[in-house]
Motif scaffolding. Structure first.
Motif, PDB file in Angstrom:
ATOM      1  N   SER A  40      -5.147 -11.053  -6.729  1.00  0.00           N
ATOM      2  CA  SER A  40      -6.335 -11.216  -5.903  1.00  0.00           C
ATOM      3  C   SER A  40      -6.022 -11.995  -4.634  1.00  0.00           C
ATOM      4  O   SER A  40      -5.253 -12.963  -4.650  1.00  0.00           O
ATOM      5  CB  SER A  40      -7.430 -11.946  -6.687  1.00  0.00           C
ATOM      6  N   THR A  41      -6.658 -11.579  -3.534  1.00  0.00           N
ATOM      7  CA  THR A  41      -6.619 -12.337  -2.283  1.00  0.00           C
ATOM      8  C   THR A  41      -8.008 -12.868  -1.940  1.00  0.00           C
ATOM      9  O   THR A  41      -8.245 -13.324  -0.827  1.00  0.00           O
ATOM     10  CB  THR A  41      -6.104 -11.443  -1.133  1.00  0.00           C
ATOM     11  N   ARG A  42      -8.908 -12.830  -2.899  1.00  0.00           N
ATOM     12  CA  ARG A  42     -10.317 -13.138  -2.640  1.00  0.00           C
ATOM     13  C   ARG A  42     -10.527 -14.579  -2.187  1.00  0.00           C
ATOM     14  O   ARG A  42     -11.501 -14.882  -1.482  1.00  0.00           O
ATOM     15  CB  ARG A  42     -11.144 -12.848  -3.893  1.00  0.00           C
ATOM     16  N   GLU A  65      -0.156 -13.368  -7.144  1.00  0.00           N
ATOM     17  CA  GLU A  65       0.776 -13.216  -8.269  1.00  0.00           C
ATOM     18  C   GLU A  65       0.428 -11.901  -8.954  1.00  0.00           C
ATOM     19  O   GLU A  65      -0.644 -11.763  -9.543  1.00  0.00           O
ATOM     20  CB  GLU A  65       0.660 -14.395  -9.240  1.00  0.00           C
ATOM     21  N   LEU A  66       1.339 -10.938  -8.865  1.00  0.00           N
ATOM     22  CA  LEU A  66       1.077  -9.582  -9.335  1.00  0.00           C
ATOM     23  C   LEU A  66       1.509  -9.427 -10.793  1.00  0.00           C
ATOM     24  O   LEU A  66       2.604  -9.832 -11.186  1.00  0.00           O
ATOM     25  CB  LEU A  66       1.825  -8.570  -8.467  1.00  0.00           C
ATOM     26  N   SER A  67       0.643  -8.809 -11.592  1.00  0.00           N
ATOM     27  CA  SER A  67       0.932  -8.560 -13.007  1.00  0.00           C
ATOM     28  C   SER A  67       1.791  -7.313 -13.129  1.00  0.00           C
ATOM     29  O   SER A  67       1.402  -6.238 -12.675  1.00  0.00           O
ATOM     30  CB  SER A  67      -0.372  -8.366 -13.786  1.00  0.00           C
ATOM     31  N   CYS A  68       2.951  -7.457 -13.771  1.00  0.00           N
ATOM     32  CA  CYS A  68       3.910  -6.346 -13.893  1.00  0.00           C
ATOM     33  C   CYS A  68       4.361  -6.213 -15.342  1.00  0.00           C
ATOM     34  O   CYS A  68       4.171  -7.113 -16.165  1.00  0.00           O
ATOM     35  CB  CYS A  68       5.135  -6.588 -12.991  1.00  0.00           C
ATOM     36  N   ALA A  90      -3.351  -2.691  -2.041  1.00  0.00           N
ATOM     37  CA  ALA A  90      -4.728  -3.097  -2.353  1.00  0.00           C
ATOM     38  C   ALA A  90      -5.289  -2.279  -3.509  1.00  0.00           C
ATOM     39  O   ALA A  90      -5.985  -2.815  -4.386  1.00  0.00           O
ATOM     40  CB  ALA A  90      -5.606  -2.942  -1.112  1.00  0.00           C
ATOM     41  N   ARG A  91      -4.981  -0.997  -3.542  1.00  0.00           N
ATOM     42  CA  ARG A  91      -5.475  -0.130  -4.616  1.00  0.00           C
ATOM     43  C   ARG A  91      -4.877  -0.542  -5.958  1.00  0.00           C
ATOM     44  O   ARG A  91      -5.581  -0.579  -6.986  1.00  0.00           O
ATOM     45  CB  ARG A  91      -5.136   1.321  -4.295  1.00  0.00           C
ATOM     46  N   GLU A  92      -3.601  -0.861  -5.990  1.00  0.00           N
ATOM     47  CA  GLU A  92      -2.966  -1.276  -7.243  1.00  0.00           C
ATOM     48  C   GLU A  92      -3.527  -2.608  -7.734  1.00  0.00           C
ATOM     49  O   GLU A  92      -3.755  -2.793  -8.931  1.00  0.00           O
ATOM     50  CB  GLU A  92      -1.450  -1.386  -7.057  1.00  0.00           C
ATOM     51  N   ARG A  93      -3.773  -3.535  -6.820  1.00  0.00           N
ATOM     52  CA  ARG A  93      -4.372  -4.812  -7.226  1.00  0.00           C
ATOM     53  C   ARG A  93      -5.751  -4.585  -7.818  1.00  0.00           C
ATOM     54  O   ARG A  93      -6.132  -5.222  -8.809  1.00  0.00           O
ATOM     55  CB  ARG A  93      -4.471  -5.780  -6.034  1.00  0.00           C
ATOM     56  N   GLU A  94      -6.493  -3.669  -7.251  1.00  0.00           N
ATOM     57  CA  GLU A  94      -7.833  -3.379  -7.757  1.00  0.00           C
ATOM     58  C   GLU A  94      -7.766  -2.773  -9.156  1.00  0.00           C
ATOM     59  O   GLU A  94      -8.582  -3.113 -10.033  1.00  0.00           O
ATOM     60  CB  GLU A  94      -8.552  -2.429  -6.806  1.00  0.00           C
ATOM     61  N   LEU A  95      -6.804  -1.900  -9.404  1.00  0.00           N
ATOM     62  CA  LEU A  95      -6.663  -1.301 -10.729  1.00  0.00           C
ATOM     63  C   LEU A  95      -6.384  -2.369 -11.781  1.00  0.00           C
ATOM     64  O   LEU A  95      -6.936  -2.338 -12.891  1.00  0.00           O
ATOM     65  CB  LEU A  95      -5.527  -0.269 -10.723  1.00  0.00           C
ATOM     66  N   ALA A 177       6.179  -2.770  -7.487  1.00  0.00           N
ATOM     67  CA  ALA A 177       5.609  -3.956  -6.850  1.00  0.00           C
ATOM     68  C   ALA A 177       6.465  -4.392  -5.666  1.00  0.00           C
ATOM     69  O   ALA A 177       5.937  -4.703  -4.584  1.00  0.00           O
ATOM     70  CB  ALA A 177       5.479  -5.088  -7.865  1.00  0.00           C
ATOM     71  N   ILE A 178       7.765  -4.424  -5.860  1.00  0.00           N
ATOM     72  CA  ILE A 178       8.662  -4.806  -4.763  1.00  0.00           C
ATOM     73  C   ILE A 178       8.506  -3.836  -3.595  1.00  0.00           C
ATOM     74  O   ILE A 178       8.384  -4.249  -2.431  1.00  0.00           O
ATOM     75  CB  ILE A 178      10.120  -4.842  -5.257  1.00  0.00           C
ATOM     76  N   ARG A 179       8.474  -2.551  -3.900  1.00  0.00           N
ATOM     77  CA  ARG A 179       8.340  -1.542  -2.838  1.00  0.00           C
ATOM     78  C   ARG A 179       7.018  -1.693  -2.092  1.00  0.00           C
ATOM     79  O   ARG A 179       6.986  -1.656  -0.849  1.00  0.00           O
ATOM     80  CB  ARG A 179       8.435  -0.143  -3.466  1.00  0.00           C
ATOM     81  N   LEU A 180       5.928  -1.886  -2.836  1.00  0.00           N
ATOM     82  CA  LEU A 180       4.615  -1.990  -2.219  1.00  0.00           C
ATOM     83  C   LEU A 180       4.489  -3.251  -1.365  1.00  0.00           C
ATOM     84  O   LEU A 180       3.927  -3.223  -0.264  1.00  0.00           O
ATOM     85  CB  LEU A 180       3.533  -1.979  -3.294  1.00  0.00           C
TER      86      LEU A 180
END
Length: 291
Positions: A40-42, A65-68, A90-95, A177-180
């Protein structure tokens, strides 16, 4: 310089609001603090507004911090200074965020099957407006007297990866995640890669493969790494040409760690900012951006 590159607010599972976190970081004497809420960047806008209201030269680094998940093992990827509006990331974070409530409800059900008198309303109250996650369930277990501390809930008996009440959620492949993050102009650091007390960790061969795919660094100095683990991770970072960071992973009162308890070397921080193109560190009103 005191540089803490891993903190959480109520925008995910911390207990400080983004504004409180910034004020507390300034009061703690930090020169640089990164806000890295889960997926989240909220909280960024509130944190930036609070920073600009303070007479401080402290710098804010925006991130998440991205969940992988890799080969069935959960891991977290810190992403710094990326463009939050880049559509694919942004779409992946939302999912990931959208899957958090069904997952938390499922864990409540598992806990109830284990005889814990937990209710969804209790977890929702603790989470508030944040992205609900395991720390909120852990706090509920503390309230109920099932465990003494939040950390005690992250065991195989309860909420650890693969634990009795654990439920998987939508998570990114770390290579994706790294690519995005790279495509969004950001920098990636593997969070607490040797935190075995949280559950299974990926082997060093996997970290080497992530480094070959563009991973920028690994978080070495962390509360969940003991001395030998820190030494091993520091050596691995050197061998792979990765940046070695240190951070508190501050969650407010939810964990005992203090802001700035573990920090990042200024030269490493400088290299992170040099590599980033998606966003820039935000200077406080009392000074110019840190190098």
């Amino acid at each position: 310089m005191l540089i803490d590159l891993h903190t959480h607010s109520t925008a995910s599972d911390g207990t400080d609001t983004p504004a409180e976190l910034v004020r507390n970081a300034a009061a703690a004497g930090l020169d640089v603090v990164a806000l890295t809420d889960h997926d989240s960047t909220r909280g960024h806008a509130e944190a930036i507004a609070a920073l600009h209201a303070l007479p401080t030269a402290m710098t804010l680094v925006t991130g998440a911090e991205l969940s992988c998940r890799l080969d069935g093992i959960g891991l977290h990827m810190l992403a710094y200074l990326f463009d939050p509006d880049e559509p694919e990331l942004a779409r992946e974070r939302e999912l990931v965020r959208d899957d958090r409530v069904p997952r938390a409800r499922a864990m409540v059900g598992k806990l109830q099957e284990l005889g814990v008198p937990i209710e969804w309303d209790q977890v929702a109250r603790i989470a508030g407006d944040g992205s609900v996650g395991r720390p909120h369930l852990a706090s509920a277990l503390v309230e109920l007297g099932v465990v003494e501390t939040v950390s005690d809930a992250f065991t195989p008996d309860w909420l650890a990866n693969g634990g009795r009440a654990y439920v998987e959620k939508h998570e990114l492949d770390p290579f994706d995640a790294i690519r995005l993050v790279k495509a969004a102009g950001g920098v990636t650091v593997f969070a607490h890669p040797g935190a075995a007390k949280r559950g299974d960790t990926v082997p060093e061969s996997a970290i080497a493969a992530l480094a070959a795919a563009g991973l920028d660094g690994i978080e070495v100095d962390h509360m969940d790494h003991d001395g030998p683990t820190r030494a091993r991770m520091r050596g691995l970072a050197a061998d792979l040409g990765l940046l070695a960071t240190g951070s508190s992973d501050y969650h407010g009162s939810r964990k005992s760690v203090r802001l700035g308890e573990f920090t990042t070397d200024p030269e490493i921080y400088g290299e992170i900012t040099r590599r980033a193109t998606g966003a820039f560190p935000v200077p406080g009103a009392g000074g110019s951006p840190r190098p």
